[in-house]
Design an enzyme around this catalytic site. Structure first.
Site, PDB file in Angstrom:
ATOM      1  N   ASP A  19      -2.769 -12.812  11.856  1.00 29.78           N
ATOM      2  CA  ASP A  19      -3.879 -13.767  11.764  1.00 29.78           C
ATOM      3  C   ASP A  19      -5.155 -13.176  12.355  1.00 29.78           C
ATOM      4  O   ASP A  19      -5.106 -12.287  13.203  1.00 29.78           O
ATOM      5  CB  ASP A  19      -3.483 -15.064  12.500  1.00 29.78           C
ATOM      6  CG  ASP A  19      -4.343 -16.247  12.093  1.00 29.78           C
ATOM      7  OD1 ASP A  19      -5.062 -16.157  11.084  1.00 29.78           O
ATOM      8  OD2 ASP A  19      -4.294 -17.271  12.802  1.00 29.78           O
ATOM      9  N   HIS A  36      -9.659  -8.735   5.428  1.00 32.05           N
ATOM     10  CA  HIS A  36      -8.340  -8.552   4.817  1.00 32.05           C
ATOM     11  C   HIS A  36      -8.109  -7.071   4.499  1.00 32.05           C
ATOM     12  O   HIS A  36      -7.011  -6.553   4.662  1.00 32.05           O
ATOM     13  CB  HIS A  36      -8.216  -9.398   3.543  1.00 32.05           C
ATOM     14  CG  HIS A  36      -8.349 -10.874   3.800  1.00 32.05           C
ATOM     15  ND1 HIS A  36      -7.662 -11.506   4.814  1.00 32.05           N
ATOM     16  CD2 HIS A  36      -9.089 -11.839   3.194  1.00 32.05           C
ATOM     17  CE1 HIS A  36      -7.973 -12.802   4.810  1.00 32.05           C
ATOM     18  NE2 HIS A  36      -8.842 -13.026   3.847  1.00 32.05           N
ATOM     19  N   LEU A 130      13.696   1.426   7.609  1.00 37.29           N
ATOM     20  CA  LEU A 130      13.104   0.114   7.901  1.00 37.29           C
ATOM     21  C   LEU A 130      13.091  -0.781   6.662  1.00 37.29           C
ATOM     22  O   LEU A 130      12.723  -0.338   5.580  1.00 37.29           O
ATOM     23  CB  LEU A 130      11.657   0.335   8.387  1.00 37.29           C
ATOM     24  CG  LEU A 130      10.798  -0.917   8.575  1.00 37.29           C
ATOM     25  CD1 LEU A 130      11.247  -1.710   9.798  1.00 37.29           C
ATOM     26  CD2 LEU A 130       9.324  -0.540   8.724  1.00 37.29           C
TER      27      LEU A 130
END
Ligand code: IPE
Ligand code: IPE
Ligand code: MG
Length: 239
Positions: A19, A36, A130
């Site tokens: 956020d 962003h 991962l």
């Protein structure tokens, strides 16, 4: 502040509410989409750090089911960024042995973003390093309702009985089926809320909130969060 200890236990699964992109941009008098774009760089660094540290699962909250309420221009910018990021970074994911998965109602994504996503998932499916789980058009309440609908259907069709429903069966009907629950939940930019993220799965996650905006989140911030996690005493209701 807790120092990260590479010798001590690290979380198996880290989930992040990324956020603060908009506020980061605002502070710099930039359009929100620049926030962003900068956030995508943090994603790349975070992925690399998690891979290096031996984290097994990283779940990133990229777009919530409520984020569709944002102005069309911002939604389009986010969807475009997603497709661009995946297209450009899939070779890096393959090389880094990262397996990409997604949770959320991806049928709601624009076709071009969805196709790129499906392609990247396919191309990384055999990787066993991962696991990167991207939460897209994701809402935890929607996930729980979807699971319940499927369970009710199975019950109506005689495939299972209501008496056999338990936590494990329920978990196996969520989008996260087969994934371990997050051990550590991080939220950037200082908001103390969950915003419809993994409500079921974070029952016993350790929560870490930092004031740092997501585009400023670097490896040192991740290590600080893990250091804090290592200091916690997880009891799971026991003594
Ligand atoms: C997080 O940053 C990214 C998404 C929710 C897609 P925000 O866009 O929510 O940034 P703030 O909260 O407005 O600063
Ligand atoms: C949560 O952030 C969703 C993502 C990070 C993708 P929001 O910015 O949408 O959450 P609220 O509106 O502050 O609760
Ligand atoms: Mg926000």
């Amino acid at each position: 502040m807790a120092a990260f200890d590479p010798e001590s236990e690290i979380p198996r699964h880290i989930a992040i509410i990324m956020d603060g992109n908009g506020r980061w941009a605002k502070e710099r008098d930039l359009p929100r989409r620049e926030g962003h774009r900068a956030g995508a760089e943090s994603v790349e660094e975070c992925l690399k750090s998690c891979g290096d540290l031996g984290i097994e699962y990283l779940t990133l909250y990229a777009f919530s089911s409520e984020n569709w309420k944002r102005p069309e221009q911002e939604v389009n910018a986010l969807m475009g960024l997603l497709a661009h990021f995946l297209k450009e970074k899939t070779p890096t994911l393959i090389k880094a042995n990262v397996r990409l998965q997604v949770i959320g109602q991806i049928e709601k994504l624009p076709g071009s973003s969805r196709r790129q996503l499906e392609k990247s998932i396919r191309k990384t499916a055999d990787n066993d390093g991962l696991t990167l789980v991207v939460a897209l058009s994701y809402g935890s309440r929607e996930e729980i309702v979807d699971a319940t609908r499927e369970l009710m259907r199975k019950s109506a069709e005689g495939e299972m009985s209501a008496d056999n429903l338990d936590n494990e069966t329920f978990s196996n009907h969520l989008y996260t089926r087969g994934m371990p629950d997050p051990d550590l939940l991080i939220r950037t930019s200082g908001e103390f809320r969950i915003s419809n993220f993994l409500l079921w799965q974070i029952s016993y996650a350790e929560i870490y909130i930092t004031e740092t905006f997501w585009p400023d989140f670097r490896r040192e911030h991740l290590e600080t969060a893990i250091g804090e996690y290592q200091k916690r005493h997880r009891r799971f209701g026991g003594l």
